[in-house]
Scaffold this active site. Sequence first.
Site, PDB file in Angstrom:
ATOM      1  CB  SER A 343      -0.762   0.024   1.360  1.00 22.23           C
ATOM      2  OG  SER A 343       0.006   0.019   2.466  1.00 22.23           O
ATOM      3  CG  ASP A 390     -11.992   2.040  12.603  1.00 27.46           C
ATOM      4  OD1 ASP A 390     -12.598   2.370  13.882  1.00 27.46           O
ATOM      5  OD2 ASP A 390     -12.732   1.708  11.778  1.00 27.46           O
ATOM      6  CD  GLN A 419      -3.106  -2.761   8.222  1.00 28.79           C
ATOM      7  OE1 GLN A 419      -2.687  -3.683   7.319  1.00 28.79           O
ATOM      8  NE2 GLN A 419      -2.874  -1.369   7.773  1.00 28.79           N
ATOM      9  CB  SER A 444      -7.577   3.972   4.474  1.00 29.26           C
ATOM     10  OG  SER A 444      -7.899   4.182   6.139  1.00 29.26           O
ATOM     11  N   GLY A 465      -4.771  12.172   4.142  1.00 29.06           N
ATOM     12  CA  GLY A 465      -6.166  12.320   3.532  1.00 29.06           C
ATOM     13  C   GLY A 465      -6.308  11.501   2.446  1.00 29.06           C
ATOM     14  CG  HIS A 493       3.491  26.614  18.138  1.00 30.51           C
ATOM     15  ND1 HIS A 493       4.397  26.566  17.704  1.00 30.51           N
ATOM     16  CD2 HIS A 493       2.638  27.646  17.893  1.00 30.51           C
ATOM     17  CE1 HIS A 493       4.348  27.892  16.995  1.00 30.51           C
ATOM     18  NE2 HIS A 493       3.488  28.285  17.014  1.00 30.51           N
ATOM     19  CG  ASP A 497      10.311  27.091  14.972  1.00 28.23           C
ATOM     20  OD1 ASP A 497      10.369  26.821  13.730  1.00 28.23           O
ATOM     21  OD2 ASP A 497      11.433  26.938  15.632  1.00 28.23           O
TER      22      ASP A 497
END
Length: 523
Positions: A343, A390, A419, A444, A465, A493, A497
């Site tokens: 993948s 998930d 997995q 996915s 994404g 943060h 930076d």
Amino acid sequence: MPTEPLRLYHSQQLLFFEPAQDDCAGFFSSQLQLPAIMFLQRGSRVLRTQWQTAKGMSQMAMTSRPPIASSRWFSESRRLMVIKPVLLADIGEGIVECEVIQWFVEPGARVEEFSPLCEVQSDKASVEITSRFSGVVKKLYYEAGEMAKVGKAFVDIDIEGDAKAEDIEPVAPEQPEKVAIPSTPIAASDSILEQKGNTISEEVTPTPQKEKGKCANLATPAVRHLSKELKIDIMDIDGTGRDGRVLKEDIYKFVKARDVADQQAPPSLASTFPQDPSIQTETVVPLSNTQLQMFKTMTRSLTIPHFLYADEVDFSNLVELRTRLNRVLSNSPVVDGRPSKLSYLPFVIKAVSLAIYQYPILNARVDVDTKTNKPCLVHRPQHNIGIAMDTPQGLMVPVIKNVGSLNIVSIAAELARLQGLAAQGKLSPADFTGGTITVTNIGSIGGTYVSPVIVEREVAILGIGRMRTVPAFDEADQVVKKQVCNFSWSADHRVIDGATMARAAEFIRTVVEEPDVMVMQLR
């Protein structure tokens, strides 16, 4: 015969004999006659008499002393020390409590070292706890379904194995109390009241419940899983297995009997009237163990000031490379552990590892220096990249260890292993430990952009994404088709930076858009 064969000595009420120095060996070998033997026998009797006298005097001296109080506490402390409490070990990642799924033992049962005691469920994995001692189980601190504290005792074991029935405090079921109806007039005819008096009272004794077997709360994981799916308390079922164990057939019979009873039950008053649609009915559902632990972890994570950085990455060259490599893998002989197909995620994971060599701050964590009591950065040499997954149990983040020393195929094989275990709910605590940075592939499932939450004890996380096909212009100003994906970074943060995050993200974008660079960067 020598003139001085033996000399008799007397010292402190003890007699002993010593042969003379003159020809002692010859005397014992050839010239020891009957008179000498008789003399020795008489000396032996004298010696025994002297010894008995001395022993009697010592006993009289002991009895003349004041009596010493019996050390009863000593024997009692020895009895208490044979009871060994087994502590629930720390399974890592800051987990402080676990849910007891099921017990494999009961009070009075004999256990051996390393034999299983119970199964517990954390927010990430289920773990089987084994015994540290051999002996007899004396006490269980938790019931199935309760939360056990890490570092606290959860079972007592008698290591001498001399547990008796009277040493175990059985949990006796509460006896139903007799319910007395108050003496109040009953609405009846006056003649009945006159015959029975002005009050009537009676005692109602509930029917005693059937006593359950000693193993009624024990069941196999498959049976417990079935009971959870059907939302049935296993203690409500009368088991027909050995010692009252609940079997699958018992659950099915219980459900069938319950459904028949519901069908025969008369409709309630609430069901006879239509519900008002303007009234909103709320249902309270408790959080599952995984959701509860995620609630706690994310609450702590949101104390970190997040910095979001997003960019578009062209996957066109990576798509071509992946297609060629998958063709090679499909024509190669099958090897155990090697995936048959790649993948895009292993390439991204490797690109993140290459970026860590250039920007090691991404692999660090924020901590407090114990010497100065001031905040500090702790750099970690290994690239242990967590992968958000998930699963049927919820969100899990297993870790691929030491990615810097792995190639693309090895990363893909480890990813497939994790997995598979996550889908079966069999991830071990070792699969979750040691993470230094996290990658989540929300694409996915769907979604172009994501704002991921930083995992505790890390300083950065990458959200991937969905890849999509878009028109774009090439160098000759011709419209071409490209595969584009969005990378969304969240960074701490306090220590990272914007410029550092932008440079690291640009490095990863370059490696993914020109995947041949990975060949030059392989170690």
